[in-house]
Design an enzyme around this catalytic site. Structure first.
Site, PDB file in Angstrom:
ATOM      1  N   ASP A 183      -4.594  11.377   4.998  1.00  0.00           N
ATOM      2  CA  ASP A 183      -4.467  11.085   6.430  1.00  0.00           C
ATOM      3  C   ASP A 183      -5.768  10.411   6.863  1.00  0.00           C
ATOM      4  O   ASP A 183      -6.739  10.351   6.105  1.00  0.00           O
ATOM      5  CB  ASP A 183      -4.269  12.395   7.221  1.00  0.00           C
ATOM      6  N   SER A 184      -5.793   9.961   8.116  1.00  0.00           N
ATOM      7  CA  SER A 184      -7.027   9.385   8.645  1.00  0.00           C
ATOM      8  C   SER A 184      -8.080  10.474   8.901  1.00  0.00           C
ATOM      9  O   SER A 184      -9.261  10.161   9.014  1.00  0.00           O
ATOM     10  CB  SER A 184      -6.729   8.662   9.956  1.00  0.00           C
ATOM     11  N   THR A 221       1.098   6.883  11.041  1.00  0.00           N
ATOM     12  CA  THR A 221       0.662   5.499  11.207  1.00  0.00           C
ATOM     13  C   THR A 221       0.686   4.774   9.854  1.00  0.00           C
ATOM     14  O   THR A 221       1.228   3.668   9.737  1.00  0.00           O
ATOM     15  CB  THR A 221      -0.761   5.465  11.808  1.00  0.00           C
ATOM     16  N   GLU A 257      -9.308  15.961  17.289  1.00  0.00           N
ATOM     17  CA  GLU A 257     -10.478  15.891  16.404  1.00  0.00           C
ATOM     18  C   GLU A 257     -11.675  16.611  17.033  1.00  0.00           C
ATOM     19  O   GLU A 257     -12.559  17.087  16.334  1.00  0.00           O
ATOM     20  CB  GLU A 257     -10.836  14.434  16.076  1.00  0.00           C
ATOM     21  N   CYS A 284       2.920  12.260  14.977  1.00  0.00           N
ATOM     22  CA  CYS A 284       1.550  12.070  14.508  1.00  0.00           C
ATOM     23  C   CYS A 284       1.142  13.426  13.960  1.00  0.00           C
ATOM     24  O   CYS A 284       1.375  14.453  14.611  1.00  0.00           O
ATOM     25  CB  CYS A 284       0.632  11.663  15.661  1.00  0.00           C
TER      26      CYS A 284
HETATM   27  N1  DGL Z   1      -2.621  11.535  12.014  1.00  0.00           N
HETATM   28  C1  DGL Z   1      -2.252  10.168  12.024  1.00  0.00           C
HETATM   29  C2  DGL Z   1      -0.794   9.940  12.283  1.00  0.00           C
HETATM   30  O1  DGL Z   1      -0.007  10.768  11.894  1.00  0.00           O
HETATM   31  C3  DGL Z   1      -3.037   9.165  12.763  1.00  0.00           C
HETATM   32  C4  DGL Z   1      -4.117   9.439  13.649  1.00  0.00           C
HETATM   33  C5  DGL Z   1      -5.003   8.212  13.843  1.00  0.00           C
HETATM   34  O2  DGL Z   1      -5.845   8.031  12.992  1.00  0.00           O
HETATM   35  O3  DGL Z   1      -4.793   7.475  14.795  1.00  0.00           O
HETATM   36  O4  DGL Z   1      -0.391   8.957  12.821  1.00  0.00           O
END
Ligand code: DGL
Length: 271
Positions: A11-12, A76, A153, A185
């Protein structure tokens, strides 16, 4: 392929831990290598080219850890990169969107579904397209919620600021009388109680993580990749990030008590 090899999850940032948690619950014997791209978060406001480049680098890194399958625990990256990377990668790669869409289509009673996610996920239209393929008469309202990721976060799960922002974002979904909302998300399950309170008890909140873990279990069984060995508890779960390893460990420990021994920082740009 070694069936006792770990599963790669990325993930990010910390959001994908909500997916890792479901994999751990459902398949306690499996090993996991987790990568959070904390240096380059958020992904949700970046272009498709950039998210695809990041995803490819992370997959190359995970391959060096000899993973047997990869879960893109980020909506994303699932929206922007899955279709391309699954064709380029020798091992199975799954995302979270198909699982979330399927659960929502099964859950709705009035055919009106809301999807909340990053700007990228909502603008990609992939949730809407996938749900309409499954059931063409479904009405989908997508709402981008760009401030949720930074709030999560920062750990502001129960905070008046989160309440205020969430009630603005959710107003449109309420005015459309959706009876089901997809948490599109992987950060959002961490503010689930706020979303639940604001949407009301009659609205079903769908967390795609459950169904993704189920899909992964089924995939591993089908490919003969279910783990049979006993993993060394110290080695079982490994965590890597691109920045701020200690902050990540502290956060991850609050989501996965006892599972996060340490987090290593790597230079993802090298991959
Ligand atoms: N947790 C990520 C998602 O499911 C993205 C969050 C991000 O980095 O914008 O989209």
């Amino acid at each position: 392929m070694d069936r006792n090899a770990p599963i790669g999850v990325f993930d990010s940032g910390v959001g994908g831990l909500t997916v890792a948690r479901e994999i751990m619950r459902r398949m306690p014997g499996e090993r996991i290598v987790y990568f959070g791209d904390t240096a380059r978060l958020p992904y949700g406001s970046k272009s498709q080219d950039t998210v695809l480049r990041y995803s490819r680098q992370i997959i190359r890194f995970l391959m060096t850890r000899q993973v047997k399958a990869i879960v893109i625990a980020c909506n994303t990256a699932s929206a922007y990169a899955l279709k391309t990377v699954e064709q380029e990668t020798e091992i199975p790669v799954i995302g979270v969107i198909r699982a979330g869409a399927r659960t929502a289509v099964q859950a709705t009673r009035n055919g009106k579904i809301g999807v909340i996610g990053t700007e990228a996920t909502i603008n990609s239209g992939l949730y809407t397209d996938t749900m309409k393929e499954m059931r063409p008469d479904i009405q989908v309202t997508g709402k981008a919620c760009p401030l949720f990721v930074p709030l999560v976060e920062e750990g502001l799960f129960h905070d008046s600021v989160t309440d205020e922002i969430a009630s603005r974002y959710l107003a449109e979904l309420k005015s459309r009388f959706v009876d089901t909302v997809v948490l599109g998300c992987t950060h959002y399950p961490l503010i689930r109680s706020t979303l639940r309170r604001l949407m009301g008890e009659d609205v079903t909140l769908v967390n795609p993580a459950y169904e993704t873990a189920a899909e992964l279990e089924e995939l591993l069984e089908r490919k003969g990749l279910t783990c049979t060995g006993e993993a060394d508890p110290e080695e079982k779960y490994r965590f890597y990030v691109s920045d701020l390893a200690e902050k990540f460990t502290a956060f991850a420990t609050s989501i996965l008590p006892d599972q996060v021994k340490e987090t290593k920082k790597i230079n993802i740009e090298e991959y």
